[in-house]
Design an enzyme around this catalytic site. Structure first.
Site, PDB file in Angstrom:
ATOM      1  N   GLY A 176       0.687  -1.159   0.146  1.00  0.00           N
ATOM      2  CA  GLY A 176      -0.132   0.014   0.093  1.00  0.00           C
ATOM      3  C   GLY A 176       1.032   1.275  -0.155  1.00  0.00           C
ATOM      4  O   GLY A 176       0.533   2.297  -0.578  1.00  0.00           O
ATOM      5  N   ASN A 205       4.545  -8.774   0.279  1.00  0.00           N
ATOM      6  CA  ASN A 205       3.783 -10.057   0.514  1.00  0.00           C
ATOM      7  C   ASN A 205       2.638 -10.143  -0.584  1.00  0.00           C
ATOM      8  O   ASN A 205       1.694 -11.401  -0.611  1.00  0.00           O
ATOM      9  CB  ASN A 205       2.967  -9.968   1.969  1.00  0.00           C
ATOM     10  CG  ASN A 205       2.152  -8.891   2.139  1.00  0.00           C
ATOM     11  OD1 ASN A 205       1.482  -8.222   1.094  1.00  0.00           O
ATOM     12  ND2 ASN A 205       1.797  -8.403   3.284  1.00  0.00           N
ATOM     13  N   ILE A 207      -0.337  -9.147  -0.854  1.00  0.00           N
ATOM     14  CA  ILE A 207      -1.808  -9.080  -0.521  1.00  0.00           C
ATOM     15  C   ILE A 207      -1.873  -7.681  -0.104  1.00  0.00           C
ATOM     16  O   ILE A 207      -1.058  -6.931   0.534  1.00  0.00           O
ATOM     17  CB  ILE A 207      -1.961 -10.075   0.570  1.00  0.00           C
ATOM     18  CG1 ILE A 207      -1.588 -11.638   0.172  1.00  0.00           C
ATOM     19  CG2 ILE A 207      -3.077  -9.714   1.325  1.00  0.00           C
ATOM     20  CD1 ILE A 207      -2.777 -12.167  -0.450  1.00  0.00           C
ATOM     21  N   HIS A 279      -5.273  -9.963   7.268  1.00  0.00           N
ATOM     22  CA  HIS A 279      -4.525  -8.567   7.368  1.00  0.00           C
ATOM     23  C   HIS A 279      -5.151  -7.603   8.300  1.00  0.00           C
ATOM     24  O   HIS A 279      -4.349  -6.908   9.141  1.00  0.00           O
ATOM     25  CB  HIS A 279      -5.006  -7.954   5.835  1.00  0.00           C
ATOM     26  CG  HIS A 279      -5.202  -6.214   5.943  1.00  0.00           C
ATOM     27  ND1 HIS A 279      -3.996  -5.548   5.458  1.00  0.00           N
ATOM     28  CD2 HIS A 279      -6.126  -5.549   6.297  1.00  0.00           C
ATOM     29  CE1 HIS A 279      -4.200  -4.344   5.750  1.00  0.00           C
ATOM     30  NE2 HIS A 279      -5.314  -4.200   6.133  1.00  0.00           N
ATOM     31  N   SER A 402       8.418  32.330  -8.134  1.00  0.00           N
ATOM     32  CA  SER A 402       6.931  32.793  -7.797  1.00  0.00           C
ATOM     33  C   SER A 402       6.901  32.840  -6.340  1.00  0.00           C
ATOM     34  O   SER A 402       6.035  33.555  -6.035  1.00  0.00           O
ATOM     35  CB  SER A 402       6.142  31.858  -8.587  1.00  0.00           C
ATOM     36  OG  SER A 402       6.146  31.760  -9.939  1.00  0.00           O
ATOM     37  N   PHE A 455      -2.434  24.516  -4.566  1.00  0.00           N
ATOM     38  CA  PHE A 455      -1.856  23.321  -4.547  1.00  0.00           C
ATOM     39  C   PHE A 455      -1.772  22.899  -3.140  1.00  0.00           C
ATOM     40  O   PHE A 455      -1.173  21.695  -2.986  1.00  0.00           O
ATOM     41  CB  PHE A 455      -0.759  23.459  -5.461  1.00  0.00           C
ATOM     42  CG  PHE A 455      -0.847  23.832  -6.635  1.00  0.00           C
ATOM     43  CD1 PHE A 455      -1.950  23.247  -7.610  1.00  0.00           C
ATOM     44  CD2 PHE A 455       0.156  24.356  -7.438  1.00  0.00           C
ATOM     45  CE1 PHE A 455      -2.158  23.488  -8.875  1.00  0.00           C
ATOM     46  CE2 PHE A 455      -0.346  25.026  -8.700  1.00  0.00           C
ATOM     47  CZ  PHE A 455      -1.349  24.459  -9.566  1.00  0.00           C
ATOM     48  N   HIS A 479       0.167  33.355  -4.520  1.00  0.00           N
ATOM     49  CA  HIS A 479      -1.085  33.325  -5.452  1.00  0.00           C
ATOM     50  C   HIS A 479      -2.022  32.983  -4.749  1.00  0.00           C
ATOM     51  O   HIS A 479      -2.762  32.005  -5.070  1.00  0.00           O
ATOM     52  CB  HIS A 479      -0.522  32.502  -6.629  1.00  0.00           C
ATOM     53  CG  HIS A 479       0.604  33.073  -7.356  1.00  0.00           C
ATOM     54  ND1 HIS A 479       1.952  33.324  -6.772  1.00  0.00           N
ATOM     55  CD2 HIS A 479       0.955  33.434  -8.370  1.00  0.00           C
ATOM     56  CE1 HIS A 479       2.943  33.641  -7.460  1.00  0.00           C
ATOM     57  NE2 HIS A 479       2.220  33.696  -8.769  1.00  0.00           N
ATOM     58  N   ASP A 487      -3.904  33.653 -14.646  1.00  0.00           N
ATOM     59  CA  ASP A 487      -3.687  32.073 -14.805  1.00  0.00           C
ATOM     60  C   ASP A 487      -5.197  31.468 -14.467  1.00  0.00           C
ATOM     61  O   ASP A 487      -5.259  30.296 -14.800  1.00  0.00           O
ATOM     62  CB  ASP A 487      -3.039  31.492 -13.619  1.00  0.00           C
ATOM     63  CG  ASP A 487      -1.366  31.596 -14.142  1.00  0.00           C
ATOM     64  OD1 ASP A 487      -1.161  31.370 -15.271  1.00  0.00           O
ATOM     65  OD2 ASP A 487      -0.361  31.393 -13.225  1.00  0.00           O
ATOM     66  N   HIS A 491      -5.949  28.100 -11.137  1.00  0.00           N
ATOM     67  CA  HIS A 491      -4.961  28.470  -9.912  1.00  0.00           C
ATOM     68  C   HIS A 491      -5.379  29.424  -9.005  1.00  0.00           C
ATOM     69  O   HIS A 491      -4.689  29.930  -8.041  1.00  0.00           O
ATOM     70  CB  HIS A 491      -3.946  29.074 -10.994  1.00  0.00           C
ATOM     71  CG  HIS A 491      -2.939  28.308 -11.690  1.00  0.00           C
ATOM     72  ND1 HIS A 491      -3.666  27.384 -12.526  1.00  0.00           N
ATOM     73  CD2 HIS A 491      -1.593  27.974 -11.837  1.00  0.00           C
ATOM     74  CE1 HIS A 491      -2.582  26.438 -12.873  1.00  0.00           C
ATOM     75  NE2 HIS A 491      -1.364  27.155 -12.574  1.00  0.00           N
ATOM     76  N   ARG A 538       0.438  37.667  -5.002  1.00  0.00           N
ATOM     77  CA  ARG A 538       1.072  37.669  -5.934  1.00  0.00           C
ATOM     78  C   ARG A 538       1.092  39.412  -6.518  1.00  0.00           C
ATOM     79  O   ARG A 538       2.240  39.879  -6.881  1.00  0.00           O
ATOM     80  CB  ARG A 538       0.408  36.934  -7.431  1.00  0.00           C
ATOM     81  CG  ARG A 538       1.418  37.477  -8.441  1.00  0.00           C
ATOM     82  CD  ARG A 538       0.719  36.549  -9.707  1.00  0.00           C
ATOM     83  NE  ARG A 538       1.553  36.831 -10.990  1.00  0.00           N
ATOM     84  CZ  ARG A 538       1.136  37.788 -11.915  1.00  0.00           C
ATOM     85  NH1 ARG A 538      -0.301  38.250 -11.903  1.00  0.00           N
ATOM     86  NH2 ARG A 538       1.931  37.971 -12.957  1.00  0.00           N
TER      87      ARG A 538
HETATM   88  C1  TPP Z   1      -3.667   6.499   2.463  1.00  0.00           C
HETATM   89  C2  TPP Z   1      -4.510   5.135   2.792  1.00  0.00           C
HETATM   90  N1  TPP Z   1      -5.534   4.561   2.016  1.00  0.00           N
HETATM   91  C3  TPP Z   1      -6.187   3.837   2.619  1.00  0.00           C
HETATM   92  C4  TPP Z   1      -5.806   3.188   3.647  1.00  0.00           C
HETATM   93  C5  TPP Z   1      -6.555   1.830   4.350  1.00  0.00           C
HETATM   94  N2  TPP Z   1      -5.680   0.690   4.333  1.00  0.00           N
HETATM   95  C6  TPP Z   1      -4.977   0.290   5.280  1.00  0.00           C
HETATM   96  S1  TPP Z   1      -3.907  -0.915   5.032  1.00  0.00           S
HETATM   97  C7  TPP Z   1      -4.251  -0.941   3.314  1.00  0.00           C
HETATM   98  C8  TPP Z   1      -3.523  -1.890   2.208  1.00  0.00           C
HETATM   99  C9  TPP Z   1      -3.295  -3.199   2.698  1.00  0.00           C
HETATM  100  O1  TPP Z   1      -2.058  -3.675   2.112  1.00  0.00           O
HETATM  101  P1  TPP Z   1      -0.838  -3.652   2.236  1.00  0.00           P
HETATM  102  O2  TPP Z   1      -0.307  -2.240   2.388  1.00  0.00           O
HETATM  103  O3  TPP Z   1      -0.025  -4.617   1.289  1.00  0.00           O
HETATM  104  O4  TPP Z   1      -0.692  -4.153   3.767  1.00  0.00           O
HETATM  105  P2  TPP Z   1      -0.653  -5.548   4.165  1.00  0.00           P
HETATM  106  O5  TPP Z   1      -1.914  -6.064   3.581  1.00  0.00           O
HETATM  107  O6  TPP Z   1       0.714  -6.250   3.372  1.00  0.00           O
HETATM  108  O7  TPP Z   1      -0.931  -5.642   5.634  1.00  0.00           O
HETATM  109  C10 TPP Z   1      -5.164  -0.041   2.972  1.00  0.00           C
HETATM  110  C11 TPP Z   1      -5.972   0.077   1.747  1.00  0.00           C
HETATM  111  C12 TPP Z   1      -4.926   3.728   4.475  1.00  0.00           C
HETATM  112  N3  TPP Z   1      -4.369   3.380   5.621  1.00  0.00           N
HETATM  113  N4  TPP Z   1      -4.024   4.839   3.967  1.00  0.00           N
END
Ligand code: TPP
Length: 683
Positions: A176, A205, A207, A279, A402, A455, A479, A487, A491, A538
């Site tokens: 993730g 992993n 997953i 998980h 800027s 931004f 800005h 812009d 912006h 600006r």
């Molecule tokens: C920015 C963000 N988006 C979504 C989540 C929710 N979330 C927690 S763990 C995860 C993904 C799990 O996959 P991984 O990172 O591979 O962890 P693992 O399953 O191996 O523990 C998500 C989507 C989060 N914590 N942060």
């Protein structure tokens, strides 16, 4: 050096990194982590057991053979930093802190996982738990924080020498973390700057929550990191020897290092290992019993046998000698250097130098007033502040010219030389903001940056975490309204001030002129427990405060900048560029026989915090309140009341010269005066 695919056991571990205690084999030590994670999640009926069970081997190798740390002094400045970027696996770090002997991480705290007031919240919070370097959970942030920590280490080493600053930054990151966009910004910046003391262990992993990673991703992370200028390799994440060999090799890398550790999530769980079901929920009694059998861990829940615990505690004492040697080197430093190092690491400002710099700028502005854009006023202030406050490290996300954040004397930081004080972050607002958090967390640095206010949305998740952590980072955001002109609406921020003001513990400054800009800079620097945003124009603005005024009037959050001629019937409240507009409206009202006062509101948050009496004085008792800000009304009712009139924006802007835009959207002195007269029943 470029270790790819099959570098598994290319280098044998050296004696320096030999296992701490051969009497407790690696497996038992790793299983202690697994068992604590299973048990704590089960007890809480909530949490993520799979990740700590899968990463227990790599964490054990790292903490028992490589990481330089001292549980007796979690804030030791020269400790290696360890960032658990995959914060959902928080039980991993809590188990490690308990096992290695951090006094505040008791077994009772492990048992109170995820409970109110515990040291073991759902995701690691650095302000709750000693030994947690940064607050993680939002994926990708920790990795990007680590990049900032590694930059900070290099800079501090360049300034104070490797005798007192010589440590590494280790990260455990998940799929993730690497899928999040912020990781690309962070990884590319780290590769560009050749942050060779940054070492990322990737929990490979395959997953994530929805199931197999193949549902959503097919990136070759090793190739990706190599393309970004890293050394990257793959190892079996359950082979302690292979992990140690890769870490050993990483010690002398010339680039940042990724070690992709192939692991099984929920390692040891009989039916859930390797599956998304391990998980994010408790394994259940049956599964835990099966895991205990599979791991040959016959101990009761939360019971770590004495010989395993004592091996872990010995690992926690590994760096005692290194710590003592470091203390000697610090003591041997030139007295002035040592005092400066200690001051900076404590986060204390050079009070006298700062006060002198502020006074000098105020004197200059009183002698020769400047009718310039507040972004230029900011540059003018920085020319004095940057030499006075040597821990300030500036930067910009590719808008240096800027944002006006680089002073004449500032040299850029580069891979070849980290002694400079300006960072070209590239077009990476999110990575920049998260790296700044990492620098502030490392200590010794006050990072400030630049981008356009619009931004801020690109940096918002990191700004939010800075506010949550209470870190002093300063974002110069120029800005700041339709006043940027041609812009156009892409912006021109309209909702951004309100959105930033919605973040707790963030100071949002919008100064009205050169003097206020200086004062807001001073307040942002003095706010050592929260981040700040400086919203700057600006377009040129008149200097409204033309006489010398030693007091920092912005500290009150709001103050009367132009008094009424007589008892005020109207209070005109405005921020930034609209304060001078309100002053024009005041004249129009005076011509109609209506006395009005003008209140500048450079910082809503400081006004809200001001003592009741001061707040009442600033708000006043006029019959009619009018707010003026070239942005949406949201948030203004706290100042002008629901009955107040508001002149601002209720739509996106448009592309045109800015003076025409103010006319077009009706943000004019005439509109302000007319609104006040209407409310008074005089029009
Ligand atoms: C920015 C963000 N988006 C979504 C989540 C929710 N979330 C927690 S763990 C995860 C993904 C799990 O996959 P991984 O990172 O591979 O962890 P693992 O399953 O191996 O523990 C998500 C989507 C989060 N914590 N942060």
């Amino acid at each position: 050096m470029n270790a790819t695919a099959s570098s598994t056991a290319a280098v044998a571990p050296s004696n320096r990194h030999a296992p701490a205690d051969a009497s407790a084999p690696h497996n038992a030590m790793a299983n202690a982590i697994r068992a604590l994670a299973m048990d704590a999640v089960e007890q809480a009926k909530s949490g993520h057991p799979g990740m700590p069970m899968g990463t227990a081997d790599m964490a054990t190798v790292l903490f028992t053979r490589f990481l330089k740390f001292d549980p007796a002094d979690p804030a030791w400045p020269d400790r290696d930093r360890f960032v658990l970027s995959a914060g959902h696996g928080s039980m991993l770090i809590y188990a490690l802190l308990y096992l290695t002997g951090y006094a505040s991480m008791t077994l009772n705290e492990i048992k109170r996982f995820r409970q109110l007031g515990s040291k073991t919240p759902g995701h690691p919070e650095n302000f709750i738990t000693a030994g947690v370097e940064t607050t993680t959970g939002p994926l990708g942030q920790g990795l990007a924080n680590a990049v900032g920590m590694a930059i900070a280490e290099k800079h501090m080493a360049a300034v104070f020498g490797a005798g007192v600053v010589d440590h590494k930054t280790y990260v455990i990151a998940s799929d993730g973390d690497l899928m999040e966009g912020i990781s690309h910004e962070a990884v590319a910046l780290a590769g560009h700057l050749k942050l060779n003391k940054l070492i990322v262990l990737f929990d490979d992993n395959g997953i994530s929550i929805d199931g197999a990673l193949s549902l959503s991703d097919s990136t070759d992370q090793v190739k990706r990191f190599e393309a970004c200028g890293w050394n990257a390799s793959r190892v079996d994440g359950h082979d302690a020897g292979a992990i140690a060999a890769a870490l050993e090799k990483a010690q002398s890398s010339d680039k940042p290092v990724l070690i992709a550790c192939k692991t099984k999530i929920g390692y040891g769980a009989p039916t859930k290992a390797g599956k998304a079901s391990s998980h994010g929920s408790p394994l259940g009694q049956e599964e835990i019993k099966g895991a205990r059998d599979a791991l040959s861990w016959e101990h009761e829940p939360f019971d770590v046998p004495e010989h395993v615990l004592s091996a872990w505690r010995a690992a926690g004492r590994r760096s005692k000698a290194a710590h003592a040697e470091w203390a000697k080197r610090l003591a041997a430093l030139d007295a002035g250097q040592r005092a400066e190092f200690e001051r900076r690491m404590k986060g204390e400002l050079p009070q006298q130098a700062l006060a002198d710099a502020v006074r000098k700028v105020k004197e200059t502005l009183a002698a020769t007033p400047k009718d310039i854009a507040t972004r230029s006023s900011s540059e003018f202030a920085l020319e004095a502040l940057v030499p006075a406050v040597p821990e300030m490290i500036g930067g910009s996300a590719d808008l240096t010219g800027s944002n006006n954040t680089r002073t004449k004397s500032m040299r850029a930081i580069s891979a070849a030389d980290f002694s400079g004080r300006f960072i070209h972050y590239g077009v990476r607002e999110h990575g920049m903001a998260a790296a700044m958090n990492g620098m502030a967390l490392h200590g010794g640095i006050i990072p400030y940056s630049g981008t356009f206010l619009v931004f801020s949305d690109y940096a918002r998740p990191a700004i939010r975490l800075a506010a949550l952590m209470g870190e002093r980072v300063i974002h110069v955001m120029t800005h700041d309204s339709i006043g940027l002109g041609e812009d156009g609406p892409t912006h021109q921020p309209v909702e951004h001030l309100a959105a930033l003001r919605a973040i707790p513990n963030l100071l949002v400054f919008r100064p009205a002129d050169a003097v206020e800009t200086l004062e807001c800079w001073q307040l942002a620097l003095q706010a050592n427990n929260r981040p700040s945003v400086l919203a700057l124009t600006r377009q040129a603005l008149p200097q409204l405060r033309r006489s010398l005024d030693a007091e920092n009037r912005c500290a009150a959050g709001a103050y009367e900048i132009a008094a009424a001629d007589g008892k005020a019937e109207v209070s005109l409240f405005a921020t930034g560029s609209e304060v001078s507009l309100a002053v024009e409206a005041q004249k129009l009202l005076a011509a109609e026989g209506v006395p009005a006062r003008v209140v500048s509101v450079p910082c809503f948050e400081l006004l809200a915090e001001a003592p009741e009496a001061a707040r009442r004085t600033a708000i006043g008792t006029a019959k009619v309140n009018v707010g003026v800000e070239a942005a949406v009304r949201q948030g203004w009712d706290a100042i002008i009341g629901a009955d107040g009139a508001f002149i601002g924006m209720s739509s996106f802007g448009a592309s045109a010269p800015y003076k025409e835009l103010y006319e077009h959207f009706g943000v004019t002195p005439q509109a302000v005066a007319a609104a006040a007269l209407r409310k008074l029943g005089k029009a």
